[in-house]
Write a protein that holds these residues in place. Structure first.
Motif, PDB file in Angstrom:
ATOM      1  N   LYS A  80      67.544  27.442  12.939  1.00 63.37           N
ATOM      2  CA  LYS A  80      66.701  28.640  12.968  1.00 63.37           C
ATOM      3  C   LYS A  80      66.490  29.193  11.560  1.00 63.37           C
ATOM      4  O   LYS A  80      65.359  29.517  11.175  1.00 63.37           O
ATOM      5  CB  LYS A  80      67.338  29.705  13.862  1.00 63.37           C
ATOM      6  CG  LYS A  80      66.513  30.967  13.982  1.00 63.37           C
ATOM      7  CD  LYS A  80      67.171  31.974  14.908  1.00 63.37           C
ATOM      8  CE  LYS A  80      66.342  33.238  14.984  1.00 63.37           C
ATOM      9  NZ  LYS A  80      66.958  34.243  15.842  1.00 63.37           N
ATOM     10  N   LYS A  81      67.558  29.281  10.774  1.00 62.11           N
ATOM     11  CA  LYS A  81      67.456  29.812   9.411  1.00 62.11           C
ATOM     12  C   LYS A  81      66.570  28.924   8.547  1.00 62.11           C
ATOM     13  O   LYS A  81      65.699  29.411   7.825  1.00 62.11           O
ATOM     14  CB  LYS A  81      68.835  29.966   8.785  1.00 62.11           C
ATOM     15  CG  LYS A  81      68.782  30.641   7.428  1.00 62.11           C
ATOM     16  CD  LYS A  81      70.162  30.975   6.914  1.00 62.11           C
ATOM     17  CE  LYS A  81      70.026  31.825   5.657  1.00 62.11           C
ATOM     18  NZ  LYS A  81      70.768  31.365   4.544  1.00 62.11           N
ATOM     19  N   GLN A  84      62.900  29.331   9.558  1.00 63.49           N
ATOM     20  CA  GLN A  84      62.370  30.621   9.097  1.00 63.49           C
ATOM     21  C   GLN A  84      62.054  30.572   7.605  1.00 63.49           C
ATOM     22  O   GLN A  84      61.007  31.052   7.170  1.00 63.49           O
ATOM     23  CB  GLN A  84      63.355  31.752   9.386  1.00 63.49           C
ATOM     24  CG  GLN A  84      63.444  32.127  10.843  1.00 63.49           C
ATOM     25  CD  GLN A  84      64.555  33.119  11.136  1.00 63.49           C
ATOM     26  OE1 GLN A  84      65.512  33.264  10.384  1.00 63.49           O
ATOM     27  NE2 GLN A  84      64.445  33.801  12.274  1.00 63.49           N
ATOM     28  N   SER A  87      59.031  28.409   6.965  1.00 61.96           N
ATOM     29  CA  SER A  87      57.825  29.108   7.413  1.00 61.96           C
ATOM     30  C   SER A  87      57.358  30.130   6.391  1.00 61.96           C
ATOM     31  O   SER A  87      56.161  30.401   6.263  1.00 61.96           O
ATOM     32  CB  SER A  87      58.068  29.785   8.763  1.00 61.96           C
ATOM     33  OG  SER A  87      58.290  28.808   9.755  1.00 61.96           O
TER      34      SER A  87
END
Length: 152
Positions: A80-81, A84, A87
């Motif tokens: 997830k990190k 992110q 992105s």
């Protein structure tokens, strides 16, 4: 989705600024039903939006780099990190989750080698849990399509 919807989508991918009148003519519909179908395609999320295609070189970002990234760990938090942070990286145009040795394939645009070095040192290497970074520079384009193929 039927053949008419696919024809509408194909024409819009070729020219997103086409008038409804011209689009209707190209897909053999009258203007009202054509506009209704376009609106339905938008509402269903099949058409996600409209954009301008910009020439990378004329814009000042002529170098395309493909970067394969392997993570140290694959926990939900780490993934997830990383996703992110990628992105938020402005030079990353696309990021794909991959099978095989690399976990991710990034499509990155830069103005020159110094700019790529800056991207690696100040963006990628500052991300936690990256085990390896493998880079390939594209030195030409054989094909770049903007329209998905018809499947019906």
């Amino acid at each position: 989705m039927d053949k008419t919807d696919q024809a509408i989508l194909y024409e819009l991918q070729l020219d997103g600024r086409i008038s409804n009148q011209e689009l209707a003519s190209k897909v053999n519909l009258s203007p009202s039903p054509c506009l209704r179908r376009v609106k339905q395609l938008e509402e269903r999320g099949i058409i996600r939006g409209y954009t301008a295609l910009v020439d990378n070189e004329k814009y000042g970002l002529p170098i395309t780099v493909f970067v394969r990234v392997e993570l140290v760990r694959h926990s939900a938090e780490v993934v997830k990190k990383f996703e992110q942070e990628v992105s938020a990286a402005r030079n990353v145009l696309e990021c794909f989750v991959m099978t095989g040795r690399a976990d991710y394939l990034l499509k990155v645009v830069v103005k020159d080698l110094h700019d790529y070095e800056h991207f690696v040192r100040n963006t990628l290497q500052r991300m936690d849990n990256i085990a390896s970074i493998d880079t390939s520079f594209a030195y030409g384009v054989v094909k770049h399509a903007n329209a998905l193929p018809n499947t019906l």
